[in-house]
Design an enzyme around this catalytic site. Structure first.
Site, PDB file in Angstrom:
ATOM      1  N   ASP A 199     -27.269  42.339 102.348  1.00 36.63           N
ATOM      2  CA  ASP A 199     -26.217  43.329 102.455  1.00 36.63           C
ATOM      3  C   ASP A 199     -26.541  44.363 103.533  1.00 36.63           C
ATOM      4  O   ASP A 199     -27.485  45.131 103.387  1.00 36.63           O
ATOM      5  CB  ASP A 199     -26.070  44.023 101.090  1.00 36.63           C
ATOM      6  CG  ASP A 199     -24.890  44.975 101.050  1.00 36.63           C
ATOM      7  OD1 ASP A 199     -24.044  44.923 101.965  1.00 36.63           O
ATOM      8  OD2 ASP A 199     -24.805  45.777 100.096  1.00 36.63           O
TER       9      ASP A 199
ATOM     10  N   ASP B 217     -19.779  45.253 108.477  1.00 32.74           N
ATOM     11  CA  ASP B 217     -20.338  45.080 107.135  1.00 32.74           C
ATOM     12  C   ASP B 217     -20.433  43.587 106.802  1.00 32.74           C
ATOM     13  O   ASP B 217     -19.473  42.851 106.989  1.00 32.74           O
ATOM     14  CB  ASP B 217     -19.422  45.800 106.131  1.00 32.74           C
ATOM     15  CG  ASP B 217     -19.946  45.739 104.710  1.00 32.74           C
ATOM     16  OD1 ASP B 217     -21.179  45.666 104.529  1.00 32.74           O
ATOM     17  OD2 ASP B 217     -19.125  45.754 103.767  1.00 32.74           O
TER      18      ASP B 217
END
Ligand SMILES: *[C@@H]1O[C@H](CO)[C@@H](O)[C@H](O)[C@H]1NC(C)=O
Ligand SMILES: *[C@@H]1O[C@H](CO)[C@@H](O)[C@H](O)[C@H]1NC(C)=O
Ligand SMILES: *[C@@H]1O[C@H](CO)[C@@H](O)[C@H](O)[C@H]1NC(C)=O
Length: 484
Positions: free
Chosen positions: A158, A362
């Site tokens: 992440d 992201d």
């Protein structure tokens, strides 16, 4: 030295498997892609080139990445077990709903940060629901080793968070079911706990958003909460992290979770690739110079890779756009998006639209989000280009959909995202459409509710290109077509 981790490709996501059966890249100068609609059919089987966990651990230079919802999530099956899950179990509406949850939590967090909210304490038994980014659903999984001897674990990777954590024995409160054996500190010779009076303990709050506390024997107790109510609570510890068998990070600081609950699938925890303190990027700054890159492939037959450190073979053509510091969220990779082009034509969107929202890249958000003004302009140009096709009803957050029944091939316009510094991200054809079925094929972009909310470059639009993060030099580059 660059450590390249070859990722034997595992299918990301059955409905996005465009590239496999053939679309034609438009020749240079062309403004559209010709895509065969047969490629819309979901893949239900994995490519035979997929390595088993055993292969990976023998080679040690390979790091496995799998999409949780992919037809190839064989990483989570026992060896020899056939993949029996069919793509019909995949619910696109639920999938997109979770993506929206991640985005809403992210927006909330970025708005709240600037509003100077008070820090929460890890002692609290009921953690605030809103803190932290939601994990969403589109998680990429990587395998790294913890302890001495190294035990390999699958972690969600992440770029939107900093703290790495894994579930740890004795799981004094709760551990969810995971694929790998749960890490047992008592079986490692390199494990050490961190005293709660130390600076590193104090500073963990920058990675978690929650003040640490003192546990038994002055241990440092962290807590991290994600937007969908998932959380991990436990001890902040130091341990040896093996990226490969020959590439080891000593005294890597991370969370050893004793109470872990939420939407983590069967992953053992999370690998935080954020920009701020305590992320793996920050902790390995000396070793890798703040550089990492990844390539998210789009088909079941191709290879992807994750590289830590400077790359040897950087094409001279690669251009970098600056990473921007934004007080709203030091963990996130903010970029200067300045424009969008459709079919080779730059849309008339005022630069102030992007300037007031800001944009992050992201790995955990699936569908890119744009300020409404920018999205509306994109949508209208896309619809105009696609006007000969029948429209279809919206799918969750996606409102620009087409019924392509009866077409053998379709022409879709090229879409490019333009960044400061003359950097162009030519979105791969596999990153333009979200396909539920031939009757509902949607433009894979969505609008933010509020023009002030941050724009997000999601992972669908990052497929099949090398994304190079140079955190030390504060720049980011795209190399299209560098992975299949
Ligand atoms: C933790 O650090 C404090 C301050 O340095 C020290 O007094 C205490 O003994 C330490 N506790 C343990 C268990 O090491
Ligand atoms: C933990 O690791 C950090 C960073 O490597 C180091 O500064 C700290 O002294 C270590 N603490 C212990 C108890 O090993
Ligand atoms: C899509 O188009 C086909 C062909 O015109 C039609 O038969 C079908 O009902 C349409 N599907 C939907 C969901 O509208």
């Amino acid at each position: 030295m660059a450590i390249t981790l070859l990722l034997p490709f595992l299918l990301l996501f059955p409905f996005l498997d465009l590239a496999q059966k053939g679309y034609a890249h438009g020749a240079a100068g062309q403004v559209n892609h010709l895509i065969e609609t047969s490629s819309f059919l979901p893949a239900t089987t994995c490519s035979s080139s997929i390595s088993t966990i055993k292969d990976l651990e023998n080679k040690q230079s390979s790091l496995n990445i799998v999409h949780r919802h992919g037809a190839c999530s064989s990483l989570f099956l026992d060896e020899g077990q056939e993949k029996t899950k069919t793509s019909t179990e995949f619910d696109p509406e639920e999938f997109l709903k979770h993506d929206q949850m991640r985005v809403e939590a992210l927006h909330f967090k970025l708005t709240k940060r600037s509003a100077n909210t008070q820090e929460q304490s890890a002692k609290a038994t009921v953690l605030p629901v809103q803190i932290g980014a939601s994990l969403g659903t589109a998680n990429y999984i990587v395998r790294v080793g913890f302890g001495t001897p190294a035990k390999y674990m699958s972690l969600i990777f992440d770029t939107g968070s900093d703290l790495t954590w894994i579930q740890c024995k004795p799981c004094s409160k709760f551990c969810y079911d995971q694929q790998d054996a749960i890490f047992n500190p008592s079986e490692s010779t390199s494990y050490s706990t961190i005293n709660c009076t130390t600076r590193i303990c104090f500073e963990s709050q920058y990675a978690t958003g929650i003040s640490p506390s003192c546990g038994d024997s002055a241990s440092c107790v962290y807590g991290i909460q994600y937007g969908d109510q998932s959380f991990s609570l436990g001890y902040l510890v130091n341990e040896t992290l093996s990226i490969t068998s020959t590439d080891v990070v000593n005294k890597f600081t991370f969370g050893c979770g004793q109470n872990n609950q939420g939407l983590f699938g069967k992953a053992a925890g999370l690998l935080g690739l954020g920009r701020h303190r305590l992320s793996i990027v920050s902790q390995t700054l000396k070793k890798y110079g703040g550089r990492f890159s990844y390539c998210l492939p789009s088909t079941s037959s191709s290879n992807g890779r994750l590289t830590f450190g400077a790359q040897k073979r950087l094409p001279s053509s690669v251009k970098f756009t600056p990473m921007v510091k934004d007080s709203r969220g030091p963990s996130y990779y903010f970029l200067n998006l300045v424009g969008i082009s459709v079919g080779g034509k730059k849309l008339a969107i005022s630069a102030s639209v992007f300037a007031s929202s800001g944009t992050i890249i992201d790995s955990g958000t699936v569908i890119s989000r744009l300020p409404r003004t920018a999205y509306t302009s994109l949508q209208s140009a896309f619809k105009q280009f696609m006007s000969s096709y029948r429209s279809a009803k919206p799918l969750s957050i996606l409102d620009t959909c087409f019924n392509l029944t009866g077409y053998k091939e379709v022409r879709i316009p090229k879409i490019a995202l333009l960044f400061k510094g003359g950097v162009t991200l030519d979105v791969d054809p596999s990153g333009l459409l979200f396909i539920r079925s031939i009757e509902q094929v949607c433009l894979a972009f969505a609008a933010n509710q509020d023009d002030k909310d941050v724009g997000i470059i999601g992972n669908t639009q990052q497929q099949r290109m090398e994304v190079i993060y140079d955190v030390a030099k504060s720049k980011l580059g795209f190399v299209p077509g560098s992975c299949a």
